[in-house]
Design a protein around this motif. Structure first.
Motif, mmCIF file in Angstrom:
data_model
loop_
_atom_site.group_PDB
_atom_site.id
_atom_site.type_symbol
_atom_site.label_atom_id
_atom_site.label_comp_id
_atom_site.label_asym_id
_atom_site.label_seq_id
_atom_site.Cartn_x
_atom_site.Cartn_y
_atom_site.Cartn_z
ATOM 1 N N LYS A 134 23.199 -2.922 11.419
ATOM 2 C CA LYS A 134 24.438 -2.195 11.757
ATOM 3 C C LYS A 134 25.451 -3.113 12.442
ATOM 4 O O LYS A 134 26.614 -3.182 12.032
ATOM 5 N N ALA A 135 24.973 -3.871 13.449
ATOM 6 C CA ALA A 135 25.898 -4.735 14.186
ATOM 7 C C ALA A 135 26.482 -5.806 13.268
ATOM 8 O O ALA A 135 27.693 -6.088 13.309
ATOM 9 N N ILE A 136 25.628 -6.407 12.421
ATOM 10 C CA ILE A 136 26.120 -7.466 11.539
ATOM 11 C C ILE A 136 27.082 -6.899 10.512
ATOM 12 O O ILE A 136 28.135 -7.478 10.233
ATOM 13 N N ALA A 137 26.747 -5.725 9.935
ATOM 14 C CA ALA A 137 27.603 -5.144 8.907
ATOM 15 C C ALA A 137 28.962 -4.772 9.473
ATOM 16 O O ALA A 137 29.993 -4.983 8.832
ATOM 17 N N GLU A 138 28.980 -4.246 10.710
ATOM 18 C CA GLU A 138 30.268 -3.873 11.300
ATOM 19 C C GLU A 138 31.174 -5.081 11.461
ATOM 20 O O GLU A 138 32.375 -5.013 11.226
ATOM 21 N N THR A 139 30.586 -6.232 11.839
ATOM 22 C CA THR A 139 31.403 -7.441 11.970
ATOM 23 C C THR A 139 31.793 -7.985 10.604
ATOM 24 O O THR A 139 32.940 -8.366 10.370
ATOM 25 N N LEU A 140 30.811 -7.997 9.689
ATOM 26 C CA LEU A 140 31.021 -8.635 8.384
ATOM 27 C C LEU A 140 32.067 -7.898 7.567
ATOM 28 O O LEU A 140 32.911 -8.524 6.919
ATOM 29 N N TYR A 141 32.060 -6.564 7.612
ATOM 30 C CA TYR A 141 32.945 -5.810 6.728
ATOM 31 C C TYR A 141 34.268 -5.446 7.386
ATOM 32 O O TYR A 141 35.068 -4.732 6.781
ATOM 33 N N THR A 142 34.473 -5.864 8.632
ATOM 34 C CA THR A 142 35.798 -5.614 9.219
ATOM 35 C C THR A 142 36.510 -6.937 9.482
ATOM 36 O O THR A 142 37.451 -7.299 8.790
ATOM 37 N N LYS A 143 35.986 -7.692 10.438
ATOM 38 C CA LYS A 143 36.677 -8.894 10.870
ATOM 39 C C LYS A 143 36.551 -10.010 9.840
ATOM 40 O O LYS A 143 37.451 -10.822 9.665
ATOM 41 N N TYR A 144 35.400 -10.077 9.140
ATOM 42 C CA TYR A 144 35.137 -11.190 8.233
ATOM 43 C C TYR A 144 35.112 -10.740 6.787
ATOM 44 O O TYR A 144 34.361 -11.283 5.979
ATOM 45 N N LEU A 145 35.944 -9.743 6.437
ATOM 46 C CA LEU A 145 35.933 -9.230 5.066
ATOM 47 C C LEU A 145 36.451 -10.277 4.083
ATOM 48 O O LEU A 145 35.860 -10.488 3.019
ATOM 49 N N LEU A 146 37.529 -10.960 4.434
ATOM 50 C CA LEU A 146 38.111 -11.954 3.515
ATOM 51 C C LEU A 146 37.163 -13.133 3.291
ATOM 52 O O LEU A 146 36.923 -13.508 2.138
ATOM 53 N N PRO A 147 36.572 -13.735 4.350
ATOM 54 C CA PRO A 147 35.562 -14.780 4.102
ATOM 55 C C PRO A 147 34.397 -14.282 3.259
ATOM 56 O O PRO A 147 33.867 -15.021 2.423
ATOM 57 N N PHE A 148 34.020 -13.012 3.447
ATOM 58 C CA PHE A 148 32.922 -12.450 2.660
ATOM 59 C C PHE A 148 33.262 -12.450 1.176
ATOM 60 O O PHE A 148 32.461 -12.868 0.329
ATOM 61 N N GLU A 149 34.495 -12.013 0.848
ATOM 62 C CA GLU A 149 34.929 -12.028 -0.552
ATOM 63 C C GLU A 149 34.984 -13.461 -1.080
ATOM 64 O O GLU A 149 34.609 -13.731 -2.224
ATOM 65 N N ALA A 150 35.459 -14.378 -0.222
ATOM 66 C CA ALA A 150 35.562 -15.778 -0.654
ATOM 67 C C ALA A 150 34.176 -16.345 -0.964
ATOM 68 O O ALA A 150 34.001 -17.095 -1.931
ATOM 69 N N VAL A 151 33.170 -15.974 -0.159
ATOM 70 C CA VAL A 151 31.809 -16.452 -0.408
ATOM 71 C C VAL A 151 31.300 -15.912 -1.736
ATOM 72 O O VAL A 151 30.653 -16.641 -2.510
ATOM 73 N N GLY A 152 31.615 -14.642 -2.026
ATOM 74 C CA GLY A 152 31.222 -14.084 -3.318
ATOM 75 C C GLY A 152 31.836 -14.858 -4.470
ATOM 76 O O GLY A 152 31.161 -15.204 -5.451
ATOM 77 N N PHE A 153 33.111 -15.193 -4.336
ATOM 78 C CA PHE A 153 33.793 -15.973 -5.369
ATOM 79 C C PHE A 153 33.158 -17.350 -5.519
ATOM 80 O O PHE A 153 32.944 -17.837 -6.638
ATOM 81 N N THR A 154 32.831 -17.973 -4.373
ATOM 82 C CA THR A 154 32.194 -19.291 -4.416
ATOM 83 C C THR A 154 30.856 -19.241 -5.145
ATOM 84 O O THR A 154 30.533 -20.147 -5.925
ATOM 85 N N LEU A 155 30.097 -18.171 -4.912
ATOM 86 C CA LEU A 155 28.798 -18.056 -5.583
ATOM 87 C C LEU A 155 28.968 -17.938 -7.094
ATOM 88 O O LEU A 155 28.221 -18.555 -7.857
ATOM 89 N N VAL A 156 29.977 -17.153 -7.520
ATOM 90 C CA VAL A 156 30.233 -17.037 -8.964
ATOM 91 C C VAL A 156 30.607 -18.398 -9.535
ATOM 92 O O VAL A 156 30.085 -18.828 -10.579
ATOM 93 N N ALA A 157 31.507 -19.109 -8.828
ATOM 94 C CA ALA A 157 31.933 -20.425 -9.310
ATOM 95 C C ALA A 157 30.750 -21.373 -9.388
ATOM 96 O O ALA A 157 30.603 -22.136 -10.353
ATOM 97 N N ALA A 158 29.852 -21.327 -8.383
ATOM 98 C CA ALA A 158 28.688 -22.214 -8.376
ATOM 99 C C ALA A 158 27.748 -21.898 -9.527
ATOM 100 O O ALA A 158 27.200 -22.801 -10.172
ATOM 101 N N THR A 159 27.580 -20.596 -9.813
ATOM 102 C CA THR A 159 26.696 -20.214 -10.926
ATOM 103 C C THR A 159 27.239 -20.744 -12.244
ATOM 104 O O THR A 159 26.513 -21.347 -13.044
ATOM 105 N N VAL A 160 28.563 -20.528 -12.469
ATOM 106 C CA VAL A 160 29.162 -21.016 -13.715
ATOM 107 C C VAL A 160 29.079 -22.538 -13.779
ATOM 108 O O VAL A 160 28.719 -23.119 -14.812
ATOM 109 N N GLY A 161 29.356 -23.188 -12.637
ATOM 110 C CA GLY A 161 29.301 -24.649 -12.611
ATOM 111 C C GLY A 161 27.906 -25.165 -12.911
ATOM 112 O O GLY A 161 27.738 -26.130 -13.671
#
Lengths: 172, 100
Positions: A134-161
């Motif tokens: 709960k504590a991690i999700a509250e931080t991750l999905y509010t304050k760090y939402l944009l970095p979270f999306e960026a990490v998802g994008f990076t993972l997709v790019a790494a998989t394709v690469g």
């Protein structure tokens, strides 16, 4: 000694032993398995630190997924054991160990004498639990939402690469 | 009594082990695994400080580090496979075509 101390020394011993054996094994498959042992020990230390979510993710992602990837690649490549475990020239080997010892000593020195705000762990006294999902999700999905999306994008790019780099060149 | 220093010392020992592995081993895959060990020791320091400060941000960063480590392992191992296909070895003493 409290229960937490006993558990910490137990898991820390497992982690350090796994690390030492990983660095010194000739056979890469044995090295992978000892690295899994090290990761399991570190997951135990995370539990001592009341970081349940990170401990579970450590086992699933690191010890489970990433290490299986390493094992698959080692088996695909059909590697033999190395003839000599370490660098050929003894000079290089000695110099490397001296450098590593210096880095370790420097880190320990900084942690012991220069770190601000050291001492007992807050968590074990006041019962503040920052490690729950709960504590991690509250931080991750509010304050760090944009970095979270960026990490998802990076993972997709790494998989394709990885697919593009690893695939066989087609005959032209 | 456990203090912050216990966890940070464990982290320092694991980092030094990773440095030894990166600098001395000749097998590129084991060098990769030593890098994973160093990332893991950084994660341990993050979690220790997060617990010490009672703040989940350190653990959120550990989550990010794990995701990037997974991406790095996937791309790195793909490079290893490509190198092995061309040179039939992953011994880093023999992979020196870019060495000037």
């Amino acid at each position: 000694m409290t229960l937490a101390s006993v558990l910490f020394y137990f898991f820390a011993t497992i982690a350090v032993a796994g690390g030492v054996l990983m660095v010194t094994r000739k056979n890469p498959v044995h090295a992978v398995l000892f690295l899994v042992l090290n990761f399991a020990g570190v997951a135990g230390v995370y539990l001592v630190l009341n970081a349940q979510f990170i401990a579970v993710v450590q086992i699933i992602v690191y010890a489970g997924a990433i290490m299986v990837l390493f094992l698959f690649v080692i088996m695909l490549l059909k590697l033999g054991g190395e003839e000599s475990v370490f660098a050929r020239q003894p000079f290089v080997k000695t110099l490397s160990i001296v450098i590593a010892a210096l880095i370790g000593a420097q880190l320990t020195y900084v942690f012991f004498f220069a770190a601000p705000d050291k001492g007992t762990m807050v968590d074990m006294e006041t019962g503040v639990y920052p490690g729950t999902v709960k504590a991690i999700a509250e931080t991750l999905y509010t304050k760090y939402l944009l970095p979270f999306e960026a990490v998802g994008f990076t993972l997709v790019a790494a998989t394709v690469g990885a697919l593009v780099i690893g695939k066989k060149k087609l005959e032209d | 009594m456990l203090t912050l220093e216990h966890f940070l010392t464990l982290s320092a020992i694991m980092f030094a082990l990773g440095v030894i592995g990166v600098l001395t081993r000749r097998n590129a895959i084991i060098v990769f695994m030593s890098v994973e060990l160093m990332l893991n020791s950084a994660n341990l320091a993050f979690v220790a400080f997060a617990t010490k400060l009672g703040d989940p941000i350190g653990q959120v960063f550990v989550f990010f580090v794990m995701a990037i480590a997974a991406a790095e392992a996937a791309v790195g191992l793909a490079i290893m496979i490509a190198v092995f296909r061309n040179k039939k070895t992953v011994n880093i003493d023999e992979i020196n075509i870019l060495k000037w």
